[in-house]
Design a protein around this motif. Structure first.
Motif, PDB file in Angstrom:
ATOM      1  N   LYS A   1      31.686 -19.794  77.429  1.00  0.00           N
ATOM      2  CA  LYS A   1      30.391 -20.277  76.950  1.00  0.00           C
ATOM      3  C   LYS A   1      29.791 -19.308  75.941  1.00  0.00           C
ATOM      4  CE  LYS A   1      25.875 -21.880  78.605  1.00  0.00           C
ATOM      5  NZ  LYS A   1      25.017 -22.093  79.797  1.00  0.00           N
ATOM      6  N   LEU A   2      29.309 -19.841  74.822  1.00  0.00           N
ATOM      7  CA  LEU A   2      28.643 -19.058  73.779  1.00  0.00           C
ATOM      8  C   LEU A   2      27.227 -19.599  73.617  1.00  0.00           C
ATOM      9  CD1 LEU A   2      28.764 -16.942  71.469  1.00  0.00           C
ATOM     10  CD2 LEU A   2      29.527 -18.799  69.973  1.00  0.00           C
TER      11      LEU A   2
ATOM     12  N   VAL B   1      22.889 -24.544  61.171  1.00  0.00           N
ATOM     13  CA  VAL B   1      23.748 -24.011  62.231  1.00  0.00           C
ATOM     14  C   VAL B   1      24.505 -25.143  62.911  1.00  0.00           C
ATOM     15  CG1 VAL B   1      23.777 -22.778  64.431  1.00  0.00           C
ATOM     16  CG2 VAL B   1      22.258 -22.013  62.596  1.00  0.00           C
ATOM     17  N   LEU B   2      23.821 -26.252  63.152  1.00  0.00           N
ATOM     18  CA  LEU B   2      24.468 -27.401  63.787  1.00  0.00           C
ATOM     19  C   LEU B   2      25.604 -27.947  62.928  1.00  0.00           C
ATOM     20  CD1 LEU B   2      21.443 -29.365  65.278  1.00  0.00           C
ATOM     21  CD2 LEU B   2      23.359 -28.398  66.551  1.00  0.00           C
TER      22      LEU B   2
ATOM     23  N   ASP C   1      32.270 -27.920  62.822  1.00  0.00           N
ATOM     24  CA  ASP C   1      33.589 -27.536  62.309  1.00  0.00           C
ATOM     25  C   ASP C   1      34.161 -26.363  63.092  1.00  0.00           C
ATOM     26  OD1 ASP C   1      33.492 -29.502  60.379  1.00  0.00           O
ATOM     27  OD2 ASP C   1      32.613 -28.190  58.861  1.00  0.00           O
ATOM     28  N   TRP C   2      33.291 -25.410  63.448  1.00  0.00           N
ATOM     29  CA  TRP C   2      33.763 -24.232  64.175  1.00  0.00           C
ATOM     30  C   TRP C   2      34.291 -24.618  65.550  1.00  0.00           C
ATOM     31  CZ3 TRP C   2      32.757 -21.299  68.553  1.00  0.00           C
ATOM     32  CH2 TRP C   2      33.266 -19.999  68.546  1.00  0.00           C
ATOM     33  N   LEU C   3      33.603 -25.525  66.226  1.00  0.00           N
ATOM     34  CA  LEU C   3      34.036 -25.948  67.559  1.00  0.00           C
ATOM     35  C   LEU C   3      35.350 -26.718  67.515  1.00  0.00           C
ATOM     36  CD1 LEU C   3      30.659 -27.020  69.198  1.00  0.00           C
ATOM     37  CD2 LEU C   3      32.099 -25.078  69.833  1.00  0.00           C
ATOM     38  N   SER C   4      35.588 -27.447  66.433  1.00  0.00           N
ATOM     39  CA  SER C   4      36.857 -28.171  66.326  1.00  0.00           C
ATOM     40  C   SER C   4      38.032 -27.204  66.226  1.00  0.00           C
ATOM     41  CB  SER C   4      36.835 -29.102  65.109  1.00  0.00           C
ATOM     42  OG  SER C   4      36.767 -28.351  63.902  1.00  0.00           O
ATOM     43  N   ASP C   5      37.782 -25.998  65.695  1.00  0.00           N
ATOM     44  CA  ASP C   5      38.829 -24.979  65.609  1.00  0.00           C
ATOM     45  C   ASP C   5      38.914 -24.127  66.869  1.00  0.00           C
ATOM     46  OD1 ASP C   5      39.460 -25.774  63.019  1.00  0.00           O
ATOM     47  OD2 ASP C   5      38.032 -24.381  62.109  1.00  0.00           O
ATOM     48  N   HIS C   6      37.895 -24.211  67.729  1.00  0.00           N
ATOM     49  CA  HIS C   6      37.861 -23.412  68.961  1.00  0.00           C
ATOM     50  C   HIS C   6      37.490 -24.326  70.129  1.00  0.00           C
ATOM     51  CE1 HIS C   6      37.040 -20.667  65.585  1.00  0.00           C
ATOM     52  NE2 HIS C   6      37.757 -19.797  66.264  1.00  0.00           N
TER      53      HIS C   6
ATOM     54  N   LEU D   1      29.533 -24.411  73.496  1.00  0.00           N
ATOM     55  CA  LEU D   1      28.418 -23.872  72.713  1.00  0.00           C
ATOM     56  C   LEU D   1      27.090 -24.413  73.221  1.00  0.00           C
ATOM     57  CD1 LEU D   1      27.398 -22.245  70.264  1.00  0.00           C
ATOM     58  CD2 LEU D   1      27.714 -24.316  68.889  1.00  0.00           C
ATOM     59  N   GLU D   2      26.156 -23.503  73.467  1.00  0.00           N
ATOM     60  CA  GLU D   2      24.787 -23.880  73.832  1.00  0.00           C
ATOM     61  C   GLU D   2      23.842 -23.339  72.764  1.00  0.00           C
ATOM     62  OE1 GLU D   2      21.370 -22.705  77.097  1.00  0.00           O
ATOM     63  OE2 GLU D   2      23.441 -22.918  77.798  1.00  0.00           O
TER      64      GLU D   2
END
Length: 211
Positions: A93-94, A106-107, A112-117, A122-123
């Motif tokens: 959790k981040l 940021v959203l 895109d960042w979450l699709s790579d990780h 993410l909260e």
């Protein structure tokens, strides 16, 4: 009792057929390997190897013990590899606290960042407070403006540029200001900074301040 004491040395000798080769593989002395196997034989009460001056071979007890030990050590190594791999890729959790004014940016980047990780949860929390950032249960805080809290480690992501704008309907009704002093006759909306003070409008022509 340490169930793994001497087991690694025993498996190395069984697989290499030599105390010397096992010692080289483990990065220790042959005497250390021999002692570890002797202690293991004492603890188990079984003779694990038949030894001659030129040859080392497993006894029947040794072969049975080796099969189980090999499986156990393989599982331990697999566990170590799993932990090592998990440390190399982000997971868990981040929690990010972001200023409202940049939250939408940021959203958009977070998707895109979450699709790579995919292993990261993410909260996002919206807040403009600076004074409590180091006491919040967050991993990262994104704020606009200077950071004066010495307890925070800050890194500049990008510089912001303030612009003065007016809607076409307002400018058609009130006229377009030509100089900063013209703004005194206009209805202006000022930004409230995180600490509660109003942002001061400042104008310059290159390095020369105008107002």
């Amino acid at each position: 009792m340490d169930l793994f004491r001497g087991t690694q040395a025993f498996v190395a000798v069984a697989e290499t057929g030599s105390f010397r080769k096992a010692a080289t593989q483990l990065g220790v002395t042959a005497a250390a390997v021999s002692k570890a196997v002797l202690v293991l034989e004492r603890d188990t009460g079984a003779r694990l190897f038949n030894r001659t001056s030129r040859h080392v071979e497993l006894t029947s007890d040794g072969r049975a013990y080796y099969e189980r030990c090999r499986e156990a050590l393989a599982q331990v190594q697999a566990g170590r590899d799993l932990l090592s791999a998990s440390r190399k890729r982000p997971h868990g959790k981040l929690t990010v606290s972001t200023s409202y004014v940049v939250a939408r940016y940021v959203l958009s980047m977070a998707a895109d960042w979450l699709s790579d990780h995919p292993e990261v949860e993410l909260e996002l929390r919206g807040s403009d407070q600076l004074s409590r950032l180091n006491r919040e249960d967050v991993d990262i805080g994104i704020r606009v403006g200077p950071v004066s809290d010495d307890d925070l480690v800050a890194r500049e992501l990008r510089r912001t540029q303030w612009v003065t704008v007016g809607s076409p309907s307002y400018l058609a009704r009130r006229g377009e200001p030509k100089r900063p002093e013209d703004l005194t006759r206009h209805e202006c909306v000022r930004f409230v900074m995180p600490r509660g003070d109003l942002h001061t409008w400042a104008f310059a022509s290159g390095p020369v301040p105008l107002a």
